[in-house]
Structures are given as C-alpha cells and as structure tokens.
Design an enzyme around this catalytic site. Structure first.
Site, PDB file in Angstrom:
ATOM      1  N   LYS A  94       6.882 -16.964  21.783  1.00  0.00           N
ATOM      2  CA  LYS A  94       5.492 -16.584  22.308  1.00  0.00           C
ATOM      3  C   LYS A  94       4.361 -17.374  22.244  1.00  0.00           C
ATOM      4  O   LYS A  94       3.628 -17.338  23.279  1.00  0.00           O
ATOM      5  CB  LYS A  94       5.231 -15.263  21.388  1.00  0.00           C
ATOM      6  CG  LYS A  94       6.233 -14.131  21.618  1.00  0.00           C
ATOM      7  CD  LYS A  94       5.601 -12.888  20.632  1.00  0.00           C
ATOM      8  CE  LYS A  94       6.888 -11.953  20.605  1.00  0.00           C
ATOM      9  NZ  LYS A  94       7.790 -11.506  21.874  1.00  0.00           N
ATOM     10  N   ASP A 114       3.313 -12.405  27.437  1.00  0.00           N
ATOM     11  CA  ASP A 114       2.856 -13.768  27.286  1.00  0.00           C
ATOM     12  C   ASP A 114       2.116 -14.364  28.549  1.00  0.00           C
ATOM     13  O   ASP A 114       1.109 -14.868  28.344  1.00  0.00           O
ATOM     14  CB  ASP A 114       4.220 -14.759  26.721  1.00  0.00           C
ATOM     15  CG  ASP A 114       4.695 -14.218  25.801  1.00  0.00           C
ATOM     16  OD1 ASP A 114       4.149 -13.722  24.819  1.00  0.00           O
ATOM     17  OD2 ASP A 114       5.913 -14.398  25.728  1.00  0.00           O
TER      18      ASP A 114
END
Ligand code: RIB
Length: 334
Positions: free
Chosen positions: A73, A282
């Site tokens: 992430k 993200d």
C-alpha cells in the site's frame, strides 16, 4: 457537524466547467516545486492469479494467468504520485533479495524517491498472494516479511532528513511507525489511510487531518457500514467526535464522501469497466495527497482522486495500473 449542513442526496458536487479545469490543470503542473509528499508504509511483491471465481474453503480451483507486480500500500501510493508527476519519497523496508530489487526498480521507474527504502539482509521482502476474479474484484493475503521490521527510529531519521508538506501513512507496517510518522508530521498535513482494516488508537485518530477508510475499514472503526448518505454521516460523526478533522470515505464505484465540521458531501466517480481493482484505493490516496500538497482546492483533489482510482481499475496490477496526470485530466475534461 449537523445534518442540516449535509448536501444530499448522492451526486451533488458541482464539477468544474471545462474552461475552469484547464486553468486548474495549469495550477497542478505549475506547483511541482512544492515540498511534496512523504509516505511511510509497506512495499510488497504481489503474486497474482486470475480466476473465474474465488475458491471456497478447502476447494482447489484451476486459475488462469499468473503474474507478479510491485505492490504494497505504501509503495503503491508513492507510485501513484510519481506517475502523476508529483514528488514522493517513501520510507519502507525490503529484503536483500530479487523481490526487493523489483520493488525498488518499480518505484524508481515511477519517479519515486527511494533513499529511505531500507534493506534488511536477513528477512524476505513482503509478499501478497492475490486472486482476481472475472469482475476485477480481489482477495489478498499478505506475508509482511521486512515490512514488520521497519522501526520508529528509522521513520524518525527519514522524516527529519526530508522536506515535505504532506505525510501519508497506512497500517501495513508496525503501529509504532505510524505513530512516529504522525509525530514527525508536526504542523504539516497528516493523512491516514487506515488500511488494512484494524483498530486505530484514539490518540492517533485525534491527530489525523484526513482519514480515508473504505467501507470495510469504516465499519471496523465505527461499527457502521457506510453505504448511503445517512450511514456515511453517522459513521463520520463517530470519527469526527474522536478528533479526526476530515473523514474521507472511499466507496469504490460510488466515489467518495467527505465529512468535516462543515457537513458532509458525496463526490461521485466516473464509470469504467474494471479488470483489476487491486490498488484502486492506493491510486485514490496517492492522487489526493499529491494534489493537496500541490495546493489544489480540496473538492478538486477529491474529484481527480476519484478519477485516478477508477482509471487504475482498468489495467492489471497495482503500481502498473496507476494513471498519468494527462490520463486523469483527459477523463476529467470529458
Ligand atoms: O492495496 C493493494 C495492496 O495491498 C497490494 O498491492 C498488496 O501488496 C497489499 O499490500
């Protein structure tokens, strides 16, 4: 926040006129000299198998294509910023192995600063086992590897050596690193993407400028699944009462919902045909942080972040699917 202040129902943001967008585009491109975004987070290699449907417990399924992608992430969000032409530096830890090399090569190719991507000589780079079904939905299991070895003192050293105006963190690294990142942000903007879902200590929540949970993470944090205006508001109220300045729910194809002391507002997304939703959150977080750091108005940051998130689902992989600024602005102008 009062419900009177709510602009409802969904879909009520005024999208800027095309001419207005052109001048905003100029602002985005002209502000790249600003200090940029510091990211403190994870870096993985994603091992991805495509499958028609997800297996049941105990079932063996025949999948189709297998590919490896750079993921994690923190690294994905940094890559999203780099692909948009922004300035991003990542604090993370990978191994001295081929996957660690692959992570650094992908970040470098995306234009992300890797001076603070540390390497552990013994532990393996983090790995995510991902299945993607025919609708582009995914399941992810992460073996954290070196991500779990990042320390608060390493975060402190990196943040004090870097110049940045926004700090973006997630929860795929030890919590003490996130707490240290928050401390290091000081008066600068601190964005927490509370992913993967886990309980966040109240002392951290009270020092967050923007909290960006998806539906699942919001439910873990508040006990309420935000699916419509009422539930978004109810869940946001709980977080605002805990001291979060701005709650920004990411709602997948539905877009996002911003709530703060002034009220709540829904920002619809664009329609796309998703092939792989891995890293869409993200893409949203990276784009939002970059545009905020560039001094863009918050509404515009959210609108473009929605587009970045949606466009990222139209290509396979996490970092490999992050759109460029030109792609995002082209779609915004349609
Ligand atoms: O958000 C998507 C990411 O979650 C993947 O790239 C995987 O590595 C996990 O961290």
């Amino acid at each position: 926040m009062t419900t009177d202040a709510l602009v409802a129902p969904l879909g009520t943001i005024a999208i800027p006129a095309r001419s207005e967008m052109r001048s905003m585009t100029g602002v985005s491109l002209g502000t790249m000299h600003r200090a940029g975004v510091m990211l403190v987070g994870s870096a993985n290699i994603d091992l991805v198998v495509r499958t028609r449907r997800f297996p049941l417990p105990g079932e063996t399924l025949q999948g189709s294509e297998f590919r490896t992608f750079a993921g994690g992430k923190g690294a994905n969000q940094a890559a999203a910023i780099g692909r948009l032409g922004g300035r991003a530096q990542l604090v993370a830890k990978v191994g001295v192995d081929a996957f660690g090399d692959q992570v650094i090569a992908s970040l470098t190719a995306c234009g992300v600063g890797t001076s603070f991507v540390l390497r552990d000589p013994i532990e393996a780079t983090g790995v995510a086992l991902i299945t993607v079904d025919e609708h582009g939905q995914n399941t992810i299991v992460v073996a954290p590897g070196t991500n779990s070895l990042l320390t608060a003192s390493e975060v402190r050293a990196a943040c004090s050596a870097a110049e940045f105006s926004v700090l973006l963190a997630q929860l795929e690294i030890p919590l003490e690193c996130v707490l240290e990142a928050n401390h290091q942000a000081g008066e600068r903007t601190f964005i927490l993407n509370p992913a993967p879902a886990r309980v966040v200590p109240p002392e951290l929540l009270s020092r967050v400028d923007y909290l960006t949970p998806n539906e699942t993470e919001a439910e873990i944090l508040t006990g309420i699944l935000p699916t419509d205006t009422q539930s978004c508001l109810a869940a946001a109220m709980i977080l605002l009462d805990k001291g979060v300045q701005n709650v920004l729910f990411t709602l997948g194809a539905q877009g996002s919902f911003l709530a703060n002391a002034e009220g709540g507002r829904h920002f619809p997304s664009i329609e796309v045909d998703p092939v792989d939703t891995t890293g869409a959150g993200d893409a949203f977080n990276g784009a939002f942080a970059h545009l905020l750091a560039s001094g863009e108005p918050v509404d515009w940051c959210i609108h473009l972040a929605n587009i970045a998130g949606a466009l990222s689902t139209t290509k396979p992989g996490a970092q490999a699917s992050m759109p460029t600024l030109a792609e995002v602005l082209d779609r915004a102008a349609r």
